[in-house]
Design a protein around this motif. Structure first.
Motif, PDB file in Angstrom:
ATOM      1  N   SER A 110      28.067   9.322 -14.053  1.00  0.00           N
ATOM      2  CA  SER A 110      26.658   9.278 -14.442  1.00  0.00           C
ATOM      3  C   SER A 110      25.733   9.057 -13.248  1.00  0.00           C
ATOM      4  O   SER A 110      24.519   9.191 -13.360  1.00  0.00           O
ATOM      5  N   ARG A 111      26.297   8.707 -12.104  1.00  0.00           N
ATOM      6  CA  ARG A 111      25.490   8.331 -10.933  1.00  0.00           C
ATOM      7  C   ARG A 111      24.700   9.531 -10.414  1.00  0.00           C
ATOM      8  O   ARG A 111      25.233  10.620 -10.246  1.00  0.00           O
ATOM      9  N   ARG A 112      23.413   9.305 -10.151  1.00  0.00           N
ATOM     10  CA  ARG A 112      22.555  10.361  -9.628  1.00  0.00           C
ATOM     11  C   ARG A 112      21.396   9.761  -8.846  1.00  0.00           C
ATOM     12  O   ARG A 112      20.965   8.638  -9.127  1.00  0.00           O
ATOM     13  N   ASP A 113      20.887  10.488  -7.858  1.00  0.00           N
ATOM     14  CA  ASP A 113      19.714  10.058  -7.105  1.00  0.00           C
ATOM     15  C   ASP A 113      18.462  10.506  -7.852  1.00  0.00           C
ATOM     16  O   ASP A 113      18.308  11.687  -8.177  1.00  0.00           O
ATOM     17  N   LEU A 114      17.569   9.546  -8.096  1.00  0.00           N
ATOM     18  CA  LEU A 114      16.393   9.817  -8.926  1.00  0.00           C
ATOM     19  C   LEU A 114      15.121  10.085  -8.127  1.00  0.00           C
ATOM     20  O   LEU A 114      14.262  10.857  -8.567  1.00  0.00           O
ATOM     21  N   ALA A 115      14.973   9.429  -6.985  1.00  0.00           N
ATOM     22  CA  ALA A 115      13.721   9.555  -6.227  1.00  0.00           C
ATOM     23  C   ALA A 115      13.938   9.102  -4.795  1.00  0.00           C
ATOM     24  O   ALA A 115      14.974   8.518  -4.453  1.00  0.00           O
ATOM     25  N   GLY A 116      12.940   9.389  -3.968  1.00  0.00           N
ATOM     26  CA  GLY A 116      12.952   8.950  -2.582  1.00  0.00           C
ATOM     27  C   GLY A 116      11.675   8.204  -2.257  1.00  0.00           C
ATOM     28  O   GLY A 116      10.735   8.157  -3.063  1.00  0.00           O
ATOM     29  N   ASN A 117      11.617   7.616  -1.050  1.00  0.00           N
ATOM     30  CA  ASN A 117      10.457   6.838  -0.651  1.00  0.00           C
ATOM     31  C   ASN A 117      10.347   6.859   0.866  1.00  0.00           C
ATOM     32  O   ASN A 117      11.213   7.405   1.554  1.00  0.00           O
ATOM     33  N   ARG A 118       9.272   6.272   1.393  1.00  0.00           N
ATOM     34  CA  ARG A 118       9.081   6.132   2.839  1.00  0.00           C
ATOM     35  C   ARG A 118       8.838   4.675   3.167  1.00  0.00           C
ATOM     36  O   ARG A 118       8.436   3.874   2.316  1.00  0.00           O
ATOM     37  N   LEU A 119       9.055   4.334   4.413  1.00  0.00           N
ATOM     38  CA  LEU A 119       8.893   2.967   4.908  1.00  0.00           C
ATOM     39  C   LEU A 119       7.613   2.889   5.726  1.00  0.00           C
ATOM     40  O   LEU A 119       7.370   3.742   6.596  1.00  0.00           O
ATOM     41  N   VAL A 120       6.779   1.881   5.442  1.00  0.00           N
ATOM     42  CA  VAL A 120       5.487   1.784   6.131  1.00  0.00           C
ATOM     43  C   VAL A 120       5.230   0.374   6.666  1.00  0.00           C
ATOM     44  O   VAL A 120       5.753  -0.611   6.143  1.00  0.00           O
ATOM     45  N   LEU A 121       4.413   0.337   7.703  1.00  0.00           N
ATOM     46  CA  LEU A 121       3.913  -0.924   8.250  1.00  0.00           C
ATOM     47  C   LEU A 121       2.562  -1.187   7.595  1.00  0.00           C
ATOM     48  O   LEU A 121       1.694  -0.309   7.586  1.00  0.00           O
ATOM     49  N   ILE A 122       2.381  -2.378   7.039  1.00  0.00           N
ATOM     50  CA  ILE A 122       1.117  -2.704   6.353  1.00  0.00           C
ATOM     51  C   ILE A 122       0.462  -3.925   6.972  1.00  0.00           C
ATOM     52  O   ILE A 122       1.106  -4.731   7.657  1.00  0.00           O
ATOM     53  N   ALA A 123      -0.825  -4.054   6.718  1.00  0.00           N
ATOM     54  CA  ALA A 123      -1.622  -5.202   7.138  1.00  0.00           C
ATOM     55  C   ALA A 123      -2.584  -5.539   6.005  1.00  0.00           C
ATOM     56  O   ALA A 123      -2.802  -4.720   5.106  1.00  0.00           O
ATOM     57  N   PRO A 124      -3.180  -6.738   6.019  1.00  0.00           N
ATOM     58  CA  PRO A 124      -4.222  -7.034   5.026  1.00  0.00           C
ATOM     59  C   PRO A 124      -5.333  -5.987   5.084  1.00  0.00           C
ATOM     60  O   PRO A 124      -5.621  -5.435   6.160  1.00  0.00           O
ATOM     61  N   ALA A 125      -5.950  -5.710   3.952  1.00  0.00           N
ATOM     62  CA  ALA A 125      -6.942  -4.636   3.869  1.00  0.00           C
ATOM     63  C   ALA A 125      -8.092  -4.820   4.850  1.00  0.00           C
ATOM     64  O   ALA A 125      -8.650  -3.839   5.360  1.00  0.00           O
ATOM     65  N   ASP A 126      -8.458  -6.065   5.142  1.00  0.00           N
ATOM     66  CA  ASP A 126      -9.588  -6.309   6.050  1.00  0.00           C
ATOM     67  C   ASP A 126      -9.161  -6.502   7.500  1.00  0.00           C
ATOM     68  O   ASP A 126      -9.981  -6.824   8.368  1.00  0.00           O
ATOM     69  N   SER A 127      -7.871  -6.310   7.789  1.00  0.00           N
ATOM     70  CA  SER A 127      -7.374  -6.469   9.154  1.00  0.00           C
ATOM     71  C   SER A 127      -7.835  -5.307  10.027  1.00  0.00           C
ATOM     72  O   SER A 127      -7.940  -4.169   9.579  1.00  0.00           O
ATOM     73  N   GLN A 128      -8.072  -5.597  11.289  1.00  0.00           N
ATOM     74  CA  GLN A 128      -8.493  -4.581  12.243  1.00  0.00           C
ATOM     75  C   GLN A 128      -7.350  -4.095  13.126  1.00  0.00           C
ATOM     76  O   GLN A 128      -7.571  -3.295  14.043  1.00  0.00           O
ATOM     77  N   VAL A 129      -6.136  -4.551  12.862  1.00  0.00           N
ATOM     78  CA  VAL A 129      -5.011  -4.178  13.711  1.00  0.00           C
ATOM     79  C   VAL A 129      -4.803  -2.660  13.693  1.00  0.00           C
ATOM     80  O   VAL A 129      -4.906  -2.020  12.653  1.00  0.00           O
ATOM     81  N   ASP A 130      -4.551  -2.118  14.873  1.00  0.00           N
ATOM     82  CA  ASP A 130      -4.321  -0.667  15.012  1.00  0.00           C
ATOM     83  C   ASP A 130      -3.119  -0.491  15.930  1.00  0.00           C
ATOM     84  O   ASP A 130      -3.205  -0.769  17.133  1.00  0.00           O
ATOM     85  N   ILE A 131      -2.008  -0.072  15.373  1.00  0.00           N
ATOM     86  CA  ILE A 131      -0.772   0.044  16.145  1.00  0.00           C
ATOM     87  C   ILE A 131       0.020   1.236  15.624  1.00  0.00           C
ATOM     88  O   ILE A 131       0.075   1.469  14.416  1.00  0.00           O
ATOM     89  N   ARG A 132       0.569   2.017  16.531  1.00  0.00           N
ATOM     90  CA  ARG A 132       1.362   3.182  16.156  1.00  0.00           C
ATOM     91  C   ARG A 132       2.844   2.835  16.242  1.00  0.00           C
ATOM     92  O   ARG A 132       3.299   2.218  17.207  1.00  0.00           O
TER      93      ARG A 132
END
Length: 261
Positions: free
Chosen positions: A104-126
């Motif tokens: 019954s095993r099957r892959d249902l979906a995929g995703n990506r990995l992200v770097l996050i900060a608070p919405a009001d943060s000014q951090v800018d990093i690549r």
């Protein structure tokens, strides 16, 4: 005016109770599905489960936590009908113990990995090899899942190792018990940066995506689903429903990818 006697009132009440018994018995016997699923699937499975029920499926009860916690609950005798993990490792864990139906095993979906900060943060990093993640923390901690057990933490560790910055920040982690908890630390301003899935970051207005990790820095993020041993007959139907073409629009609406994309 003639009032009904006490005996007639009792008889009427008894008759009404007897009429209700078949319906109540039917409700009690109605099958339900218990689905154990990774915390990052909370919103999308809520929608898909409602659609499944509206299209004639049985009622679905959802239980969300870290994949590691849920897998161990099943190992300990938890009576889930379906398990959906945020990585292959915890599904492998149950398969090796003969606790899921392998076919019954099957892959249902995929995703990506992200770097996050608070919405009001000014951090800018690549995000790139050797990027200055430690400096960007400014003495704070990096919030993500516990790399020892939680899938998002494992993906994060793999990516940071590949980018050559893991050794510099491994002691600056704020390890959470699931991806939603990791995101809340950032949303509340308790951590200046975090690593979560794209789909979680899109749901919380308290955070913003700073950058996305290259897909080649970690194993593909996939969500395998399987029926557990001893589950009821409706579990396979539910997994099949999640894989149908009409369900793909819902996965996409919440930011998920098709498996392998």
């Amino acid at each position: 005016m003639k009032h009904p006697s006490l005996s007639s009132l009792v008889a009427s009440a008894l008759f009404a109770t007897l009429l209700a018994l078949p319906a109540r018995a039917q409700d009690a016997e109605r099958p339900t599905l218990l689905v154990f699923a990774a915390a990052s699937l909370t919103n999308v499975l809520g929608d898909l489960s409602k659609s499944f029920e509206q299209k004639g499926g049985v009622p679905v009860r959802l239980s969300f936590a870290a994949s590691s916690v849920l897998a161990r609950q099943i190992e300990a005798g938890g009576k889930a009908d379906v398990f959906i993990s945020a990585d292959q490792e915890w599904m492998d864990y149950l398969q090796q113990r003969n606790l899921i139906l392998k076919s019954s095993r099957r892959d249902l979906a995929g995703n990506r990995l992200v770097l996050i900060a608070p919405a009001d943060s000014q951090v800018d990093i690549r995000v790139a090899p050797g990027f200055p993640l430690l400096a960007a923390l400014r003495g704070g901690r990096l919030s993500t899942g516990d790399p020892a057990t939680v899938p998002v933490g494992r993906y994060a560790r793999s990516a940071l190792i590949a980018l050559g910055v893991w050794e510099k920040i491994r002691d600056r982690l704020a390890p959470a018990d699931n991806v939603r908890s990791a995101m809340m630390f950032v949303s509340r301003g308790e951590a200046p940066l975090g690593i979560v899935y794209t789909t979680d970051a899109l749901l919380d207005p308290g955070v913003r995506i700073v950058d996305t990790f290259p897909a080649n820095t970690h194993a593909p993020i996939t969500y395998p689903g399987a029926v557990t041993i001893g589950s009821n007959n409706y579990a396979v139907s539910f997994l099949e429903f999640l894989s149908r073409p009409e369900s793909l629009d819902t996965w996409r609406r919440f930011g998920f990818l098709e498996p392998g994309k």
